[in-house]
Design a protein around this motif. Structure first.
Motif, PDB file in Angstrom:
ATOM      1  N   ASP A  25       0.728  13.709  -2.368  1.00 22.66           N
ATOM      2  CA  ASP A  25      -0.087  14.756  -1.746  1.00 22.66           C
ATOM      3  C   ASP A  25      -1.434  14.934  -2.433  1.00 22.66           C
ATOM      4  N   SER A  26      -1.553  14.443  -3.666  1.00 24.22           N
ATOM      5  CA  SER A  26      -2.774  14.689  -4.434  1.00 24.22           C
ATOM      6  C   SER A  26      -3.744  13.517  -4.441  1.00 24.22           C
ATOM      7  N   VAL A  27      -3.447  12.441  -3.675  1.00 26.82           N
ATOM      8  CA  VAL A  27      -4.286  11.245  -3.740  1.00 26.82           C
ATOM      9  C   VAL A  27      -4.780  10.858  -2.351  1.00 26.82           C
ATOM     10  N   ASP A  28      -5.866  10.066  -2.339  1.00 25.31           N
ATOM     11  CA  ASP A  28      -6.382   9.555  -1.061  1.00 25.31           C
ATOM     12  C   ASP A  28      -6.249   8.042  -0.946  1.00 25.31           C
ATOM     13  N   ARG A  29      -5.613   7.397  -1.945  1.00 25.90           N
ATOM     14  CA  ARG A  29      -5.395   5.949  -1.940  1.00 25.90           C
ATOM     15  C   ARG A  29      -4.020   5.651  -2.524  1.00 25.90           C
ATOM     16  N   ILE A  30      -3.311   4.749  -1.862  1.00 32.24           N
ATOM     17  CA  ILE A  30      -1.963   4.380  -2.310  1.00 32.24           C
ATOM     18  C   ILE A  30      -1.810   2.869  -2.200  1.00 32.24           C
ATOM     19  N   GLY A  31      -1.418   2.224  -3.282  1.00 37.37           N
ATOM     20  CA  GLY A  31      -1.078   0.799  -3.234  1.00 37.37           C
ATOM     21  C   GLY A  31       0.407   0.635  -2.924  1.00 37.37           C
ATOM     22  N   ILE A  32       0.745  -0.326  -2.075  1.00 39.09           N
ATOM     23  CA  ILE A  32       2.130  -0.459  -1.604  1.00 39.09           C
ATOM     24  C   ILE A  32       2.541  -1.928  -1.554  1.00 39.09           C
ATOM     25  N   ASP A  33       3.771  -2.185  -1.945  1.00 42.87           N
ATOM     26  CA  ASP A  33       4.377  -3.498  -1.773  1.00 42.87           C
ATOM     27  C   ASP A  33       5.875  -3.301  -1.594  1.00 42.87           C
ATOM     28  N   SER A  52       1.581   2.261  -6.165  1.00 46.32           N
ATOM     29  CA  SER A  52       0.627   2.526  -7.241  1.00 46.32           C
ATOM     30  C   SER A  52      -0.345   3.602  -6.787  1.00 46.32           C
ATOM     31  N   LEU A  53      -0.720   4.458  -7.723  1.00 43.68           N
ATOM     32  CA  LEU A  53      -1.674   5.529  -7.455  1.00 43.68           C
ATOM     33  C   LEU A  53      -2.840   5.411  -8.429  1.00 43.68           C
ATOM     34  N   PRO A  54      -3.973   5.992  -8.101  1.00 38.36           N
ATOM     35  CA  PRO A  54      -5.104   5.946  -9.039  1.00 38.36           C
ATOM     36  C   PRO A  54      -4.685   6.434 -10.429  1.00 38.36           C
ATOM     37  N   GLY A  55      -5.268   5.805 -11.439  1.00 43.55           N
ATOM     38  CA  GLY A  55      -4.920   6.166 -12.802  1.00 43.55           C
ATOM     39  C   GLY A  55      -3.743   5.370 -13.333  1.00 43.55           C
ATOM     40  N   ASP A  56      -3.497   4.197 -12.737  1.00 43.09           N
ATOM     41  CA  ASP A  56      -2.403   3.319 -13.182  1.00 43.09           C
ATOM     42  C   ASP A  56      -1.048   4.024 -13.197  1.00 43.09           C
ATOM     43  N   ARG A  57      -0.836   4.868 -12.202  1.00 39.64           N
ATOM     44  CA  ARG A  57       0.492   5.482 -12.041  1.00 39.64           C
ATOM     45  C   ARG A  57       1.293   4.613 -11.075  1.00 39.64           C
ATOM     46  N   ILE A  58       2.423   4.102 -11.544  1.00 42.40           N
ATOM     47  CA  ILE A  58       3.204   3.155 -10.757  1.00 42.40           C
ATOM     48  C   ILE A  58       4.648   3.633 -10.646  1.00 42.40           C
ATOM     49  N   PHE A  59       5.191   3.481  -9.447  1.00 43.86           N
ATOM     50  CA  PHE A  59       6.536   3.936  -9.155  1.00 43.86           C
ATOM     51  C   PHE A  59       7.297   2.804  -8.463  1.00 43.86           C
ATOM     52  N   ILE A  60       8.527   2.593  -8.868  1.00 50.32           N
ATOM     53  CA  ILE A  60       9.412   1.623  -8.234  1.00 50.32           C
ATOM     54  C   ILE A  60      10.574   2.401  -7.631  1.00 50.32           C
ATOM     55  N   ILE A  61      10.680   2.361  -6.305  1.00 41.58           N
ATOM     56  CA  ILE A  61      11.744   3.083  -5.617  1.00 41.58           C
ATOM     57  C   ILE A  61      12.850   2.105  -5.260  1.00 41.58           C
ATOM     58  N   ASP A  62      14.084   2.497  -5.522  1.00 45.16           N
ATOM     59  CA  ASP A  62      15.248   1.650  -5.241  1.00 45.16           C
ATOM     60  C   ASP A  62      15.968   2.180  -4.000  1.00 45.16           C
ATOM     61  N   PRO A  63      15.639   1.684  -2.809  1.00 43.78           N
ATOM     62  CA  PRO A  63      16.262   2.206  -1.591  1.00 43.78           C
ATOM     63  C   PRO A  63      17.711   1.765  -1.399  1.00 43.78           C
ATOM     64  N   LEU A  64      18.212   0.895  -2.260  1.00 43.66           N
ATOM     65  CA  LEU A  64      19.629   0.586  -2.212  1.00 43.66           C
ATOM     66  C   LEU A  64      20.443   1.697  -2.855  1.00 43.66           C
TER      67      LEU A  64
END
Length: 390
Positions: A25-33, A52-64
């Protein structure tokens, strides 16, 4: 050079997904793979989603582990938020299919590279050229459904999104310099319209097996029965067909037409495991092929509808217009120092050949064309598709 990946958060709970939604909610750009298991399963599924979000914030979501990604849906579908992907069409289709997320605000760095005419448009190539960093690609064919993930796999996942946002900024800058902003927007929008298709068995798919057309007719009949049998077994055990029995093995079986277990066992590629698990099924498929009364041609019949056969469905006059447009596009791209995609994409060229517009306004309104292309090339295009014009 290589560089250590930044820290990341691994999300495998509903609470983690909710927390991430607040970050979005706080960003205007989102990197996705995304990472899927198409190399290891018949029924492909998304196994990991990296953000990935600005400021080198990276999240890995495990949908399994956490199935419900609906808290992310609104932000990922918001066209005001730029979503940066590389080779976006695949990820867009996967997110629609598995989570009902229809991405908007897409920026595809690969498509941008195609428009700009970059010689190499793989993510690793573009990152190395722009940032001097070599991405590790050793885990490209990993079984992403397997757990636990190794340290190397996790580093790979992080690197695949780490550079997306800064890379998009550079590609965007170059697209603006090249006056290709509208053309890029049109291509990004086209990617967003891609739809997942159900996996359907192609009864003529056996002709795609290398060497199939050199078989005699009975050999093709056997191969057809073998490929259909393999497809059934692949669905049953949720494994890709090539991991059940390889194409070259099926071809050898079709060439040999074994009618006994001993003869089948002697064929290269029929391992003890294959023999034990599917030997009877293979022999039964051979028997069906030998008894098949149908004529089995070495070419699939012409397609009468569906995508991918646009040229076949054009009238003779439309085919001539298409040929003239293709020749013009090649020369126009050469003169302008642009790619043929930047001048006129293939889908738009087919549409123009089938249904020529009457004027510049109608041309600009056609999908895949737009006002900028109509301004640059409109009069030339109209002269080609409507020879009697003015």
């Amino acid at each position: 050079m290589s560089t250590p990946p930044p820290a990341y958060a691994y999300i495998e709970t509903p609470e983690g997904v909710l927390a991430l939604s607040r970050e979005l909610d706080s960003v205007d750009r989102i990197g996705i793979d995304t990472e899927s298991d198409s190399m290891h399963s018949y029924f492909e599924k998304v196994c990991l989603l990296q953000i990935s979000l600005p400021g080198d914030r990276i999240f890995i979501i495990d949908p399994l582990r956490v199935k419900d990604l609906s808290p992310l849906k609104a932000r990922l579908e918001d066209p005001a938020v730029r979503k940066v992907l590389h080779g976006a069409d695949y990820d867009i289709v996967c997110l629609k299919r598995d989570f009902g997320i229809a991405m908007r605000g897409t920026f595809c760095t690969m498509t941008g590279g195609l428009l700009l005419g970059l010689e190499k448009i793989g993510l690793a190539d573009m990152v190395e050229r722009q940032f001097g960093v070599r991405l590790a690609k050793a885990f490209t064919k990993s079984d992403w459904a397997a757990r636990p993930l190794s340290t190397g796999q996790l580093e790979y996942l992080v690197q695949d999104v780490q550079f997306l946002i800064p890379l998009a900024e550079e590609v965007d800058r170059r697209l603006r310099e090249a006056d290709l902003v509208e053309e890029a927007a049109i291509e990004f929008a086209r990617l967003e319209e891609r739809q997942p298709a159900p996996r359907e068995f192609d009864p003529w798919g056996f002709l795609r097996v290398r060497g199939s057309r050199a078989l005699p007719e009975r050999g093709r009949a056997i191969l057809r029965a073998l490929v259909a049998m393999r497809e059934e077994k692949s669905r049953e055990i949720d494994r890709p067909p090539f991991k059940v029995i390889a194409n070259d093995t099926l071809l050898r079986v079709a060439e040999t037409a074994p009618e006994s277990a001993g003869r089948l066992r002697s064929i290269k590629g029929i391992s003890p495991y294959v023999m034990r698990r599917w030997g009877d099924d293979v022999l039964e498929a051979v028997k069906r092929g030998l008894a098949d009364p149908e004529t089995v041609p070495d070419r699939a019949p012409p397609r009468v509808d569906g995508e991918g056969d646009g040229e076949r469905r054009m009238s003779f006059a439309a085919q001539k217009r298409h040929g003239r447009l293709k020749e013009w596009r090649t020369e126009a791209a050469r003169k302008a120092g642009r790619t043929t995609l930047a001048v006129l994409p293939n889908p738009a060229m087919f549409d123009l050949a089938r249904t020529p517009p009457k004027d510049l306004a109608a041309l600009a309104a056609m999908p895949g064309v737009g006002a900028h292309r109509a301004k640059l090339y409109g009069e030339e295009i109209l002269r080609i598709v409507t020879p009697k014009r003015g």
